[in-house]
Design a protein around this motif. Structure first.
Motif, PDB file in Angstrom:
ATOM      1  N   THR A   1      -1.451   0.155  16.028  1.00  0.00           N
ATOM      2  CA  THR A   1      -0.483  -0.235  15.004  1.00  0.00           C
ATOM      3  C   THR A   1      -1.154  -0.133  13.638  1.00  0.00           C
ATOM      4  OG1 THR A   1      -1.111  -2.579  14.954  1.00  0.00           O
ATOM      5  CG2 THR A   1       0.554  -1.921  16.598  1.00  0.00           C
ATOM      6  N   ILE A   2      -0.348  -0.120  12.583  1.00  0.00           N
ATOM      7  CA  ILE A   2      -0.894  -0.081  11.239  1.00  0.00           C
ATOM      8  C   ILE A   2      -1.680  -1.362  10.940  1.00  0.00           C
ATOM      9  CG2 ILE A   2       1.083  -1.059  10.012  1.00  0.00           C
ATOM     10  CD1 ILE A   2      -0.841   2.075   8.899  1.00  0.00           C
ATOM     11  N   GLN A   3      -1.271  -2.466  11.579  1.00  0.00           N
ATOM     12  CA  GLN A   3      -2.013  -3.731  11.414  1.00  0.00           C
ATOM     13  C   GLN A   3      -3.412  -3.625  12.008  1.00  0.00           C
ATOM     14  OE1 GLN A   3       1.209  -3.577  12.383  1.00  0.00           O
ATOM     15  NE2 GLN A   3       2.185  -4.543  10.604  1.00  0.00           N
ATOM     16  N   ASP A   4      -3.561  -2.864  13.108  1.00  0.00           N
ATOM     17  CA  ASP A   4      -4.894  -2.654  13.707  1.00  0.00           C
ATOM     18  C   ASP A   4      -5.793  -1.903  12.713  1.00  0.00           C
ATOM     19  OD1 ASP A   4      -4.124  -3.814  16.072  1.00  0.00           O
ATOM     20  OD2 ASP A   4      -3.768  -1.917  17.115  1.00  0.00           O
TER      21      ASP A   4
ATOM     22  N   LYS B   1       0.827  -1.205   0.000  1.00  0.00           N
ATOM     23  CA  LYS B   1       0.000   0.000   0.000  1.00  0.00           C
ATOM     24  C   LYS B   1       0.865   1.260   0.000  1.00  0.00           C
ATOM     25  CE  LYS B   1      -4.465  -1.142   2.001  1.00  0.00           C
ATOM     26  NZ  LYS B   1      -4.478  -2.590   1.793  1.00  0.00           N
ATOM     27  N   ILE B   2       0.376   2.311  -0.671  1.00  0.00           N
ATOM     28  CA  ILE B   2       1.034   3.627  -0.638  1.00  0.00           C
ATOM     29  C   ILE B   2       0.408   4.445   0.491  1.00  0.00           C
ATOM     30  CG2 ILE B   2       1.392   5.802  -1.856  1.00  0.00           C
ATOM     31  CD1 ILE B   2       1.164   4.117  -4.451  1.00  0.00           C
ATOM     32  N   MET B   3      -0.894   4.627   0.406  1.00  0.00           N
ATOM     33  CA  MET B   3      -1.620   5.424   1.404  1.00  0.00           C
ATOM     34  C   MET B   3      -1.989   4.513   2.565  1.00  0.00           C
ATOM     35  SD  MET B   3      -2.760   8.272   2.331  1.00  0.00           S
ATOM     36  CE  MET B   3      -3.605   9.610   1.567  1.00  0.00           C
ATOM     37  N   ARG B   4      -1.038   4.305   3.464  1.00  0.00           N
ATOM     38  CA  ARG B   4      -1.242   3.355   4.552  1.00  0.00           C
ATOM     39  C   ARG B   4      -2.006   3.971   5.725  1.00  0.00           C
ATOM     40  NH1 ARG B   4       2.696  -0.865   4.885  1.00  0.00           N
ATOM     41  NH2 ARG B   4       3.044  -0.426   7.087  1.00  0.00           N
ATOM     42  N   GLY B   5      -1.976   5.298   5.833  1.00  0.00           N
ATOM     43  CA  GLY B   5      -2.715   5.960   6.901  1.00  0.00           C
ATOM     44  C   GLY B   5      -2.000   5.929   8.242  1.00  0.00           C
ATOM     45  N   GLU B   6      -0.667   5.996   8.221  1.00  0.00           N
ATOM     46  CA  GLU B   6       0.100   5.973   9.475  1.00  0.00           C
ATOM     47  C   GLU B   6      -0.314   7.088  10.432  1.00  0.00           C
ATOM     48  OE1 GLU B   6       1.568   5.644   6.502  1.00  0.00           O
ATOM     49  OE2 GLU B   6       3.091   4.047   6.572  1.00  0.00           O
TER      50      GLU B   6
ATOM     51  N   GLN C   1      -0.363   5.517  19.991  1.00  0.00           N
ATOM     52  CA  GLN C   1      -0.521   4.662  21.168  1.00  0.00           C
ATOM     53  C   GLN C   1      -1.493   5.217  22.199  1.00  0.00           C
ATOM     54  OE1 GLN C   1       0.895   1.551  21.722  1.00  0.00           O
ATOM     55  NE2 GLN C   1       1.462   1.739  19.571  1.00  0.00           N
ATOM     56  N   ARG C   2      -1.817   6.504  22.120  1.00  0.00           N
ATOM     57  CA  ARG C   2      -2.549   7.124  23.221  1.00  0.00           C
ATOM     58  C   ARG C   2      -4.026   7.361  22.926  1.00  0.00           C
ATOM     59  NH1 ARG C   2      -3.271  12.234  25.503  1.00  0.00           N
ATOM     60  NH2 ARG C   2      -2.248  13.293  23.771  1.00  0.00           N
TER      61      ARG C   2
END
Length: 279
Positions: A270-273, A253-258, A263-264
């Motif tokens: 996480t990106i996997q979530d 993916k390019i637009m991963r949405g990091e 965490q807060r």
């Protein structure tokens, strides 16, 4: 009766949000036969798109019923999709949009109006309430269809647990190598060799691949030649072997949405979530 979505559309996101350039590009696209246009409140392109389409309608170039216009609910408006869509319609100068999508599975504080939220901008996600608001938009006739964008399969399954109306669309990034970047895709040797064989451009091969998947594709270019080139993908016929070769390409993916992960305060640690491992 279901909604018919034109299989190729024009995206109107622009980094510099040049309203005149957007309007000119939409007018060019209309003359080439484009009828499907994609925007979003956060893109800032709704007024320019609306101006261009409004002029085309008043000049008799196209009827409103021949157009398919999509916009999206930004995270800061999850608390009131009806009011958000009414504002979008004011921006567009239209009585309805054809498709209204939840832009991301992320809820932000009401005053957040920038695309890259800060850590303190998040609110607790309540998709059941958000989707009830989307269904209200449909019920009021403010849109002809509702759907989602950037949702994983798992998030759609969760939505189906309480939805009265099934989302008609999940708009996601889709291309060979799924998010290496379109530039990387068209420079890939597999794509280039297939393009050479068919005497077409690599971009047309990549777009035809998307169409072969049964998807409606949104392409973003304000360049006249590129707009013509993209439409040319409709005339290309890929062979089964071509599809098999393209399927071998690595997906990323390019637009991963990091920027929706922290965490807060974010629901996604996480990106996997965020993507439920669909990355």
């Amino acid at each position: 009766m279901g909604l018919a979505i034109p299989i190729i559309g024009m995206g109107t996101y622009s980094f510099d949000n040049d309203k005149k350039a957007t309007e000119n590009a939409v007018q060019m696209a209309l003359k080439m036969g484009y009828s499907h246009f994609d925007t979003a409140q956060i893109y800032g392109s709704e007024p320019a798109l609306g101006n261009a389409l409004g002029k085309a309608i008043s000049n008799g170039l196209i009827e409103r019923e021949e157009l398919f216009v999509t916009s999206k609910l930004w995270g800061s408006h999850h608390h009131d999709p009806v009011s958000a869509l009414k504002q979008t319609l004011m921006n567009l100068g239209m009585e309805y949009v054809d498709m209204y999508l939840v832009h991301w599975p992320v809820r932000l504080k009401p005053w957040v109006c920038h695309p890259l939220p800060k850590e303190d901008d998040f609110e607790k996600l309540d998709m059941e309430t958000t989707w009830a608001g989307m269904e209200k938009c449909l019920e009021l006739g403010l849109c002809r269809g509702i759907g989602v964008s950037n949702f994983s399969c798992k998030k759609i399954e969760n939505l189906l647990d309480f939805a009265s109306v099934v989302p008609a669309v999940n708009q996601v990034e889709m291309h060979p190598m799924k998010l290496l970047g379109f530039k990387d895709v068209v420079q890939n040797p597999i794509i280039q060799s297939i393009a050479l064989k068919h005497k077409v451009t690599p971009a047309q091969v990549a777009l035809r691949w998307g169409l072969s998947k049964g998807a409606s594709v949104i392409v973003k270019s304000f360049n006249e030649e590129r707009l013509k080139e993209n439409m040319g993908a409709l005339d290309l016929k890929l062979e089964d072997n071509d599809i098999i070769e393209i399927e071998k390409m690595e997906e990323r993916k390019i637009m991963r949405g990091e920027f929706y992960v922290n965490q807060r305060t974010s629901p996604y640690k996480t990106i996997q979530d965020l993507w439920d491992d669909e990355i």
